[in-house]
Design an enzyme around this catalytic site. Structure first.
Site, short mmCIF file in Angstrom:
data_model
loop_
_atom_site.label_atom_id
_atom_site.label_comp_id
_atom_site.label_asym_id
_atom_site.label_seq_id
_atom_site.Cartn_x
_atom_site.Cartn_y
_atom_site.Cartn_z
N CYS A 157 0.89 -1.31 -0.22
CA CYS A 157 -0.17 0.08 -0.14
C CYS A 157 0.83 1.21 0.10
O CYS A 157 0.40 2.40 -0.74
CB CYS A 157 -0.97 0.10 1.04
SG CYS A 157 -0.19 -0.40 2.75
N HIS A 252 -2.10 6.85 2.81
CA HIS A 252 -0.87 7.08 3.20
C HIS A 252 -0.32 7.94 2.26
O HIS A 252 -0.36 8.27 1.04
CB HIS A 252 -0.15 5.59 2.41
CG HIS A 252 -0.20 4.35 3.36
ND1 HIS A 252 -0.88 4.44 4.62
CD2 HIS A 252 -0.05 3.31 3.25
CE1 HIS A 252 -0.67 3.22 5.15
NE2 HIS A 252 -0.39 2.56 4.31
#
Ligand code: NAP
Length: 364
Positions: A157, A252
């Site tokens: 990710c 993120h």
């Protein structure tokens, strides 16, 4: 018509819950099987996630009444689903073998786990970048004697936010030579219950086990070429990563400094880079895959964007949001990029992979 039955392994975890909730109204797929650890097996899905359902919407009624299977028993899924999404968090060697067992039983596995990312004949798919890597699946099946089953995985990710911007520049003739990447990663990336609140509130943790190695190397496989039935890594760019856990729920962020592999007079201007990013489109958009964002890269020009709280959900949480593009005093350019870690970076990224594989005829 959502006629293709699919299973979710690890359905009770953060990523598994995201799969179950995102698939509720999917036009092609419907959740017909859920599985998790022996702790959850035998309960209804609603009982198994009771008190730990983390999604912002209710448990989909069709999934709530399903009986949770033991994910360690691949044969239990036979006849119940056309493929499984693997969102298991368990012993790595056991998980590697388990995913192979599902594929050997004839069940395609689209995995979120890292265990097969370095298996040379397993594609690490980011459909906007390397949709052609699916061609190694035929070699994978032949080499292992699998007829219908196969394994395809999605990348870590943490790398998703800057991969599309770097790829778009490369495709436009502006390849990167070296990058320094500092990630600011959300707590949901650690699963549930994840990082203890005592460690996370009012704090930043400058270490995430294994993350810097993944950030520095997975990009090379994604940018690699298919040769002789396996994926051969690209030679660059050279990446140096600093991965940090920050008190953000989802999303993120990566702060990137990038040097182009070009002589000074061939380097792109900031205006050219903006044009490359805003015009970038790829196969998932061309095929109009249901989970593909309309625009894979969204550029924000405000000086204080992107921000997780404001930008992570853009276009189903599937678009990458870039901003703060400016010159770099050490390399050539600097920018910040954001992607939703449990949507683009996990469940919806996995679903997009399944849509691509379906469109390419890899399962019925
Ligand atoms: P998680 O919240 O800890 O969920 C783990 C799942 O695995 C649960 O369903 C759990 O079942 C099941 N499980 C645990 N031990 C098991 C065992 N021995 N046998 C069978 N099932 C077992 O983890 P997560 O964050 O959702 O992550 C799932 C996977 O996705 C991991 O491989 C992770 O690296 C990857 N991933 C996560 C993210 C993210 O943002 N979180 C992003 C990309 C990739 P029980 O509930 O019954 O214990």
């Amino acid at each position: 018509m959502n006629s293709i039955p699919v299973g979710v392994l690890g359905a009770t975890g953060i990523v598994g819950q995201r799969y179950v909730s995102l698939l509720e109204n999917h036009p092609w797929f419907r959740v017909s099987y859920v599985a998790a650890s022996p702790r959850s097996a035998g309960k209804t899905y609603a009982q198994a996630v009771s008190g730990r359902w983390l999604m912002g919407t209710e448990i989909p009624p069709a999934a709530a009444s399903l009986t949770v299977g033991d994910a360690n028993d691949a044969r239990a899924a036979l006849g119940k689903c056309a493929l499984v999404f693997s969102a298991l968090e368990m012993d790595k060697q056991a998980l590697k073998t388990l995913e192979e067992t599902y594929a050997g039983e004839g069940i395609p596995v689209i995995s979120n786990a890292s265990v097969h990312r370095w298996t040379p004949d397993v594609p690490v798919l980011l459909p906007e970048i390397n949709p052609h890597h699916t061609e190694v699946i035929r070699f994978q099946q032949k080499a292992r004697g699998w007829k219908k089953g196969f394994i395809a995985v999605k990348p870590n990710c943490s790398i998703q936010s800057y991969m599309a911007p770097v790829h778009a520049l490369n495709q436009a003739g502006f390849p990167a030579a070296r990058m320094i990447v500092t990630t600011l990663q959300a707590v949901s990336g650690a699963g549930y219950p994840g990082v203890p609140s005592f460690d996370m509130i009012d704090n930043v943790i400058p270490f995430i086990q294994g993350e810097e190695e993944k950030t520095e190397t997975e990009a090379l496989k994604i940018f690699g070429t298919v040769e002789g039935g396996v994926i051969v890594n690209a030679g660059g760019p050279l990446i140096s990563a600093h991965c940090n856990r920050v008190p953000v729920s989802d999303g993120h962020t990566a702060c990137v400094s990038l040097e182009f592999a070009l002589p000074k007079d061939k380097k792109p201007s900031l205006e050219t880079i903006e044009r490359v990013w805003t015009s970038f489109s790829a196969l998932p958009q061309e095929l109009a895959l249901p989970s593909a964002p309309a625009h894979p890269i969204i550029l924000r020009r405000e000086p204080n964007r992107p921000q997780p709280a404001r930008d992570r959900d853009v276009d189903k949480g599937m678009a990458v949001v870039v901003g703060r593009l400016r010159p770099c005093r050490v390399f050539d350019i600097r920018f910040a990029a954001l992607s939703h870690n449990t949507r683009r970076g996990a469940a919806l990224g996995g679903i997009l992979n399944a849509e691509l594989l379906k469109a390419q005829g890899f399962f019925d």
